[in-house]
Design an enzyme around this catalytic site. Sequence first.
Site, PDB file in Angstrom:
ATOM      1  N   ASP A  67       0.819  -1.220   0.000  1.00 48.87           N
ATOM      2  CA  ASP A  67       0.000   0.000   0.000  1.00 48.87           C
ATOM      3  C   ASP A  67       0.848   1.263   0.000  1.00 48.87           C
ATOM      4  O   ASP A  67       0.327   2.374  -0.048  1.00 48.87           O
ATOM      5  CB  ASP A  67      -1.008   0.005   1.160  1.00 48.87           C
ATOM      6  CG  ASP A  67      -0.375  -0.172   2.529  1.00 48.87           C
ATOM      7  OD1 ASP A  67       0.649  -0.865   2.632  1.00 48.87           O
ATOM      8  OD2 ASP A  67      -0.913   0.375   3.510  1.00 48.87           O
ATOM      9  N   HIS A 141       7.810  -0.926  13.165  1.00 41.91           N
ATOM     10  CA  HIS A 141       6.673  -1.581  12.505  1.00 41.91           C
ATOM     11  C   HIS A 141       7.059  -3.050  12.353  1.00 41.91           C
ATOM     12  O   HIS A 141       8.059  -3.498  12.907  1.00 41.91           O
ATOM     13  CB  HIS A 141       6.449  -0.870  11.161  1.00 41.91           C
ATOM     14  CG  HIS A 141       5.208  -1.270  10.431  1.00 41.91           C
ATOM     15  ND1 HIS A 141       3.961  -1.331  11.007  1.00 41.91           N
ATOM     16  CD2 HIS A 141       5.018  -1.610   9.120  1.00 41.91           C
ATOM     17  CE1 HIS A 141       3.068  -1.695  10.086  1.00 41.91           C
ATOM     18  NE2 HIS A 141       3.678  -1.883   8.943  1.00 41.91           N
TER      19      HIS A 141
HETATM   20 ZN   LIG Z   1       0.482   0.840   5.252  1.00 35.97          ZN
END
Ligand SMILES: [Zn+2]
Length: 302
Positions: A67, A141
Amino acid sequence: MKTFTLTILGTTSAVPTSKRYTSAHILNVCEHYYLFDCGEATQIRIRQEKIPLSKVHHIFISHLHGDHFFGLFGLLSSFQLHRIVTDVYIYAHRPLKNIINTVLPYDEGNVNLHFVELNVDSYEQIYEDKHVKIFSFPLKHRIPVSAFVVKQKEELLKLRKEKIVEFGLSIKEMIDLKNGNDYVDSAGNVIPNDVFTYPPAKLKSYAYITDTIYDESIIPYIYNVDVLYHEATFTSKHANHATLSGHSTAQQAATIAQKANVGKLIIGHFSSRYNDRSIFLDEATQIFSNTILAEEGLKITF
Ligand SMILES: [Zn+2]
């Protein structure tokens, strides 16, 4: 005054819909365009916003989840096919270089692709031109992620026009004054610099933070920025899920904004599970009032 305009091209996490697009922001500084992330359909979004593709030379990719970069190949392919640009600089993590070579194996057209590998461990300056400096630093992340901070460069002092005429200033004298030196007249009298000059406008800055868990260690790098974009994938109802998936809630984004003393917070990268995005705004503004929701086509001039 220098143009400093941010256009938001996509606001959703993971999966685009008919109206929502995945991550991409484009910053215009005096007609120099800097693209941050390049989710699917980013080139279409750039055209929709009537931004000239030919001026996009610098592309910063935060990390290698689809994304955030699946739009890159379409964009590069258009550059090649239409010979729109000659030099393209991509700032990203190392694996992307091979991915690009695999997806676009043939060197067609005149595009010179320059790949700049980001350091995934520490804060560093990655770019500089006459208007801005751009820095990156790591986020936390599930995979390596880099944040980006754009800082307008120090400007020279501004000259008071009437003084140029009054004193008949030469080019050299004007340059000396702009650099902060005092004026010495022909009789040897020293006249203070501020008689002739005034300070330039406050330097502008923008930070792009996605995807990340709540992480206070980033605060020194974004302290006092004018505009902070911070992901807010979930609302507090799903705070647990945010932590597990390496994301933040709207409240967490707002807490970072408040602690970092930023001017304005934009939240985005919303999970598509929420039809009503006003919950994000309600939760964030309780902590940091100058928060706005990212919207496709939203333009912010600093
Ligand atoms: Zn993302």
